[in-house]
Write an enzyme that holds these catalytic residues in place. Structure first.
Site, PDB file in Angstrom:
ATOM      1  N   HIS A  18       0.808  -1.213   0.000  1.00  0.00           N
ATOM      2  CA  HIS A  18       0.000   0.000   0.000  1.00  0.00           C
ATOM      3  C   HIS A  18       0.843   1.265   0.000  1.00  0.00           C
ATOM      4  O   HIS A  18       0.429   2.279  -0.585  1.00  0.00           O
ATOM      5  CB  HIS A  18      -0.959  -0.045   1.191  1.00  0.00           C
ATOM      6  N   HIS A  41      -7.627  -8.581  -7.781  1.00  0.00           N
ATOM      7  CA  HIS A  41      -8.013  -9.465  -6.676  1.00  0.00           C
ATOM      8  C   HIS A  41      -8.324  -8.581  -5.473  1.00  0.00           C
ATOM      9  O   HIS A  41      -7.510  -8.422  -4.572  1.00  0.00           O
ATOM     10  CB  HIS A  41      -6.898 -10.460  -6.355  1.00  0.00           C
ATOM     11  N   SER A  99      -6.699  -2.463  -0.581  1.00  0.00           N
ATOM     12  CA  SER A  99      -6.246  -1.752  -1.785  1.00  0.00           C
ATOM     13  C   SER A  99      -7.365  -1.025  -2.519  1.00  0.00           C
ATOM     14  O   SER A  99      -7.187   0.128  -2.930  1.00  0.00           O
ATOM     15  CB  SER A  99      -5.547  -2.727  -2.738  1.00  0.00           C
ATOM     16  N   GLU A 117     -13.368  -9.645  -7.898  1.00  0.00           N
ATOM     17  CA  GLU A 117     -13.306 -10.496  -6.715  1.00  0.00           C
ATOM     18  C   GLU A 117     -14.128 -11.762  -6.941  1.00  0.00           C
ATOM     19  O   GLU A 117     -15.246 -11.700  -7.451  1.00  0.00           O
ATOM     20  CB  GLU A 117     -13.810  -9.743  -5.475  1.00  0.00           C
ATOM     21  N   ASP A 168      -2.608  -8.936  -7.289  1.00  0.00           N
ATOM     22  CA  ASP A 168      -2.290  -9.400  -5.940  1.00  0.00           C
ATOM     23  C   ASP A 168      -3.083 -10.669  -5.643  1.00  0.00           C
ATOM     24  O   ASP A 168      -3.997 -10.663  -4.810  1.00  0.00           O
ATOM     25  CB  ASP A 168      -2.622  -8.288  -4.932  1.00  0.00           C
TER      26      ASP A 168
END
Length: 285
Positions: A18, A41, A99, A117, A168
């Site tokens: 981050h 993700h 994120s 997602e 990610d």
């Protein structure tokens, strides 16, 4: 898929990821032209640090919580901490923004974002967080497929020329994940060659990453920058010793932005044998 990020929210890997993402987005804000963010993700978007999952591992205590009272931190780390604190009441740190939520707060009126997602519970949370924000799309399904769906990005029928793709994945089968990443990034670059692709990766034993790095060097990018933070020596395959960010088409001189941040994170979060690395796999011309 069994991975749940709630067990790891705010740990040292989240801190590195981050800090890097926010520094990249701050640079993009320096120009008036719109930018696009794709989080492949996304996770839940927000995590409770007093939840059963977080308390079970205690990883935030060795990550973001260690930084909250540290004096004289570099600009990129201070920027990150302010963004995390903004998700909480003054003087408290009860929630940790993931994120998608951190990136959403960097968007201007002209910018756009998409989040992918797979897990239904996390997906529902994301849809709730971003309900009513026309700038942000939440997509159910595989993030790699989402790259094909959203690249090249458009807003109101016009292409968006610049932006960030954050990759990610959960790495449940770590070695099998890297070929998927390479294939997806190669396709993404063909669709959006000027895009900046930021790939987070876990480190247990660094030597196992060499085939991945060699494959990345063959991708058609202008530059490739590695930023790694090792909390422990990379000599145990049984724990997360550290993590890294691989930045493809990284901005010129971005290593100078990250250098003081990495050194500071190592000093505050590292244990015996800790280290950090900041290297150009491919230096910008």
């Amino acid at each position: 898929m069994n991975y749940r990020h709630a067990f790891h929210a705010g740990n040292h890997a989240d801190v590195l990821k981050h800090v890097t993402v926010l520094a990249l987005l701050d640079q993009m804000q320096r120009k008036d032209s719109p930018f696009f963010v794709l989080d492949t993700h996304g996770g839940a978007g927000r995590y409770l640090l007093h939840s059963e999952e977080s308390r079970k591992t205690g990883e935030a205590a060795d990550g973001v919580l260690k930084l909250m009272d540290a004096p004289r931190l570099p600009e990129a780390v201070e920027r990150y901490l302010k963004a995390v604190q903004a998700d909480n009441q003054p003087g408290t740190l009860l929630t940790y923004p993931g994120s998608p939520l951190l990136a959403s707060r960097c968007l201007r009126a002209q910018d756009r974002m998409a989040v992918c997602e797979l897990q239904q519970e996390e997906l529902d949370t994301l849809k709730f967080l971003f309900a009513g924000d026309a700038r942000i799309q939440v997509r159910a399904g595989d993030g790699y497929a989402g790259m094909r769906a959203f690249l090249p990005p458009k807003a109101d029928g016009s292409k968006i020329g610049r932006g960030l793709v954050l990759i990610d994945p959960p790495y449940e089968d770590q070695q099998a994940e890297y070929p998927r990443i390479i294939e997806a990034v190669r396709d993404g670059l063909a669709r959006w060659p000027q895009g900046l692709f930021a790939i987070w990766y876990p480190i247990k034993q660094r030597r196992t990453l060499q085939p991945f790095f060699r494959a990345c060097q063959k991708l058609p990018v202008r530059s490739a920058l590695i930023a790694e933070l090792m909390i422990h020596p990379d000599d145990s395959p049984l724990r997360l010793n550290g993590s890294g960010m691989l930045l493809l088409n990284a901005p010129w001189q971005f290593d100078q932005v990250l250098a003081p941040a990495l050194a500071s994170l190592r000093a505050h979060l590292g244990q015996a044998g800790s280290s950090h690395r900041l290297d150009w796999l491919k230096a910008p011309e």
